[in-house]
Design an enzyme around this catalytic site. Structure first.
Site, PDB file in Angstrom:
ATOM      1  N   GLU A  65      11.739  39.067  65.448  1.00 20.08           N
ATOM      2  CA  GLU A  65      10.710  40.286  65.879  1.00 20.08           C
ATOM      3  C   GLU A  65      10.145  39.891  67.066  1.00 20.08           C
ATOM      4  O   GLU A  65       9.010  39.224  67.112  1.00 20.08           O
ATOM      5  CB  GLU A  65       9.897  40.649  64.985  1.00 20.08           C
ATOM      6  CG  GLU A  65      10.676  41.214  63.646  1.00 20.08           C
ATOM      7  CD  GLU A  65       9.838  42.143  62.944  1.00 20.08           C
ATOM      8  OE1 GLU A  65      10.200  43.349  62.647  1.00 20.08           O
ATOM      9  OE2 GLU A  65       8.797  41.699  62.259  1.00 20.08           O
ATOM     10  N   SER A  73      10.877  48.138  67.347  1.00 24.70           N
ATOM     11  CA  SER A  73      11.058  49.342  67.708  1.00 24.70           C
ATOM     12  C   SER A  73      12.488  49.891  67.504  1.00 24.70           C
ATOM     13  O   SER A  73      13.214  50.525  68.322  1.00 24.70           O
ATOM     14  CB  SER A  73      10.631  49.574  69.210  1.00 24.70           C
ATOM     15  OG  SER A  73       9.358  49.107  69.467  1.00 24.70           O
ATOM     16  N   ASN A  92       9.603  48.614  56.718  1.00 25.59           N
ATOM     17  CA  ASN A  92       8.410  48.130  56.740  1.00 25.59           C
ATOM     18  C   ASN A  92       7.217  49.400  56.884  1.00 25.59           C
ATOM     19  O   ASN A  92       7.029  49.215  57.964  1.00 25.59           O
ATOM     20  CB  ASN A  92       8.047  46.690  57.555  1.00 25.59           C
ATOM     21  CG  ASN A  92       6.685  46.408  57.412  1.00 25.59           C
ATOM     22  OD1 ASN A  92       5.809  46.352  56.714  1.00 25.59           O
ATOM     23  ND2 ASN A  92       6.303  45.318  58.632  1.00 25.59           N
ATOM     24  N   GLY A 150       6.181  48.044  67.740  1.00 23.57           N
ATOM     25  CA  GLY A 150       5.349  49.244  67.438  1.00 23.57           C
ATOM     26  C   GLY A 150       5.174  49.516  69.049  1.00 23.57           C
ATOM     27  O   GLY A 150       4.350  50.517  69.172  1.00 23.57           O
ATOM     28  N   GLU A 204       1.904  40.476  62.621  1.00 26.99           N
ATOM     29  CA  GLU A 204       0.605  40.888  62.259  1.00 26.99           C
ATOM     30  C   GLU A 204      -0.249  39.969  61.557  1.00 26.99           C
ATOM     31  O   GLU A 204      -1.558  40.105  61.352  1.00 26.99           O
ATOM     32  CB  GLU A 204       0.723  42.433  61.651  1.00 26.99           C
ATOM     33  CG  GLU A 204       1.158  43.237  62.920  1.00 26.99           C
ATOM     34  CD  GLU A 204       2.151  44.654  62.582  1.00 26.99           C
ATOM     35  OE1 GLU A 204       2.044  44.976  61.341  1.00 26.99           O
ATOM     36  OE2 GLU A 204       2.619  45.150  63.431  1.00 26.99           O
ATOM     37  N   HIS A 239       4.982  37.846  59.152  1.00 26.18           N
ATOM     38  CA  HIS A 239       5.162  38.968  60.098  1.00 26.18           C
ATOM     39  C   HIS A 239       4.006  38.588  61.027  1.00 26.18           C
ATOM     40  O   HIS A 239       2.555  38.104  60.804  1.00 26.18           O
ATOM     41  CB  HIS A 239       4.890  40.246  59.256  1.00 26.18           C
ATOM     42  CG  HIS A 239       5.099  41.410  60.127  1.00 26.18           C
ATOM     43  ND1 HIS A 239       4.115  42.005  61.133  1.00 26.18           N
ATOM     44  CD2 HIS A 239       5.923  42.132  60.128  1.00 26.18           C
ATOM     45  CE1 HIS A 239       4.628  42.973  62.007  1.00 26.18           C
ATOM     46  NE2 HIS A 239       5.907  43.073  61.207  1.00 26.18           N
ATOM     47  N   LYS A 262       4.126  48.855  56.503  1.00 23.60           N
ATOM     48  CA  LYS A 262       3.060  48.116  56.678  1.00 23.60           C
ATOM     49  C   LYS A 262       1.814  48.997  56.116  1.00 23.60           C
ATOM     50  O   LYS A 262       2.118  49.396  55.011  1.00 23.60           O
ATOM     51  CB  LYS A 262       2.615  48.634  58.235  1.00 23.60           C
ATOM     52  CG  LYS A 262       3.845  48.094  59.200  1.00 23.60           C
ATOM     53  CD  LYS A 262       3.445  47.990  60.636  1.00 23.60           C
ATOM     54  CE  LYS A 262       4.873  47.589  61.455  1.00 23.60           C
ATOM     55  NZ  LYS A 262       4.736  47.112  62.729  1.00 23.60           N
TER      56      LYS A 262
HETATM   57  C1  PEP Z   1       7.698  45.866  62.030  1.00 18.06           C
HETATM   58  O1  PEP Z   1       6.971  46.270  61.256  1.00 18.06           O
HETATM   59  O2  PEP Z   1       8.173  44.648  61.692  1.00 18.06           O
HETATM   60  C2  PEP Z   1       8.497  46.397  63.332  1.00 18.06           C
HETATM   61  C3  PEP Z   1       9.438  45.919  63.804  1.00 18.06           C
HETATM   62  O3  PEP Z   1       7.771  47.692  63.330  1.00 18.06           O
HETATM   63  P1  PEP Z   1       8.309  48.751  64.522  1.00 18.06           P
HETATM   64  O4  PEP Z   1       9.721  49.047  64.129  1.00 18.06           O
HETATM   65  O5  PEP Z   1       7.342  49.706  64.663  1.00 18.06           O
HETATM   66  O6  PEP Z   1       8.282  48.104  65.992  1.00 18.06           O
END
Ligand code: PEP
Length: 251
Positions: free
Chosen positions: A167, A211, A10, A173, A101, A99, A12
């Site tokens: 998640e 992460s 992803n 992040g 976000e 997501h 983003k």
């Molecule tokens: C994500 O964007 O879904 C995500 C898990 O980001 P990251 O791996 O940077 O934590």
């Protein structure tokens, strides 16, 4: 794809024509990873660029994934929106929905996510719903309640083919990864919850996200019911993204 580990990057709101091109071209020459379903999720404006770069026959099929889709279908007076039909038209295979976000910055709730899932399914694409508890919900011991509510968008859905990414919001992040025990507990819960909502014959993949990187992926992939990873930051670099793909291949 339903019996493979998925590794979806992803991006983003990152990337520009030139560096996207460099990354995707390197990924095109990845040796065969026959146990892995690989996907790249660029910003909407770069979907065609990515799809055109990966649509030729390669050792590995690289799926084009969208980060979001409109809750409106078809076409119409919805300025700024991109429909599932349009996603399909430009070669998208998988669409991320919900997501954290999107909830955080756009206040997206279950009813909107349900519309999006239906639109995606109606045009024959695969939805990947993201679920996960906030740090407050975990501290209060309400992580399962929170995730069960998010999963309830699948209730009564006609399809049996879809994917979910667990998640935990506090792991996205932040460099903080959920422990193996936390991941095992939540993935087992999500697996059973989906079967009870959608029937024992549901064909699902449950990815972990939060992460994931080249150092921790192999261990995460050993956890039962972890069918892959949704990778944010580490998907922007060829070395870390391909190390995660390799870990999925070897799992
Ligand atoms: C994500 O964007 O879904 C995500 C898990 O980001 P990251 O791996 O940077 O934590």
């Amino acid at each position: 794809m339903w019996d493979k580990k998925w590794v979806i990057g992803n991006w983003k709101m990152n990337g520009q024509l030139q560096n996207n091109n460099a990354l995707v071209h390197k990924l095109r020459s990845l040796p065969k990873m026959d146990n892995v379903c690989i996907g790249i999720s660029p910003p909407t404006v770069y979907l065609s660029q990515v799809h055109n770069a990966v649509k030729i026959v390669l050792e590995n099929k690289i799926h084009t994934c969208a980060q979001d889709v409109s809750r409106f279908n078809g076409s119409g007076a919805y300025t700024g929106e991109v429909s599932a039909e349009m996603m399909k038209d430009v070669g998208v295979d998988i669409v991320l929905i919900g997501h954290s976000e999107r909830s955080l910055y756009f206040n997206e709730k279950n009813d909107v996510q349900r519309h999006k899932i239906e639109n995606v399914l109606n045009v024959g694409l695969t939805p990947l719903l993201c679920v996960g508890e906030s740090i407050k919900e975990r501290e209060d011991g309400r992580e399962k309640e929170a995730v069960a509510y998010q999963l309830s968008v699948f209730k009564g859905l006609k399809t049996k083919h879809f994917a979910v990414a667990y998640e935990p919001v506090w792991a996205i992040g932040t460099g903080k990864v959920a422990t193996k025990e936390q991941i095992a507990d939540m993935h087992d819960f999500i697996y059973n919850e989906i079967l009870s909502l959608c029937g024992e014959d549901a064909n699902i993949r449950i990815l972990y996200g939060g992460s994931v990187n080249d150092k921790n992926a192999a261990e995460i992939f050993t956890v039962p019911h972890v069918d892959g990873a949704l990778v944010g930051g580490a998907s922007l670099k060829y070395e870390s993204f391909t190390a995660i793909i390799q870990a999925a291949q070897d799992a």
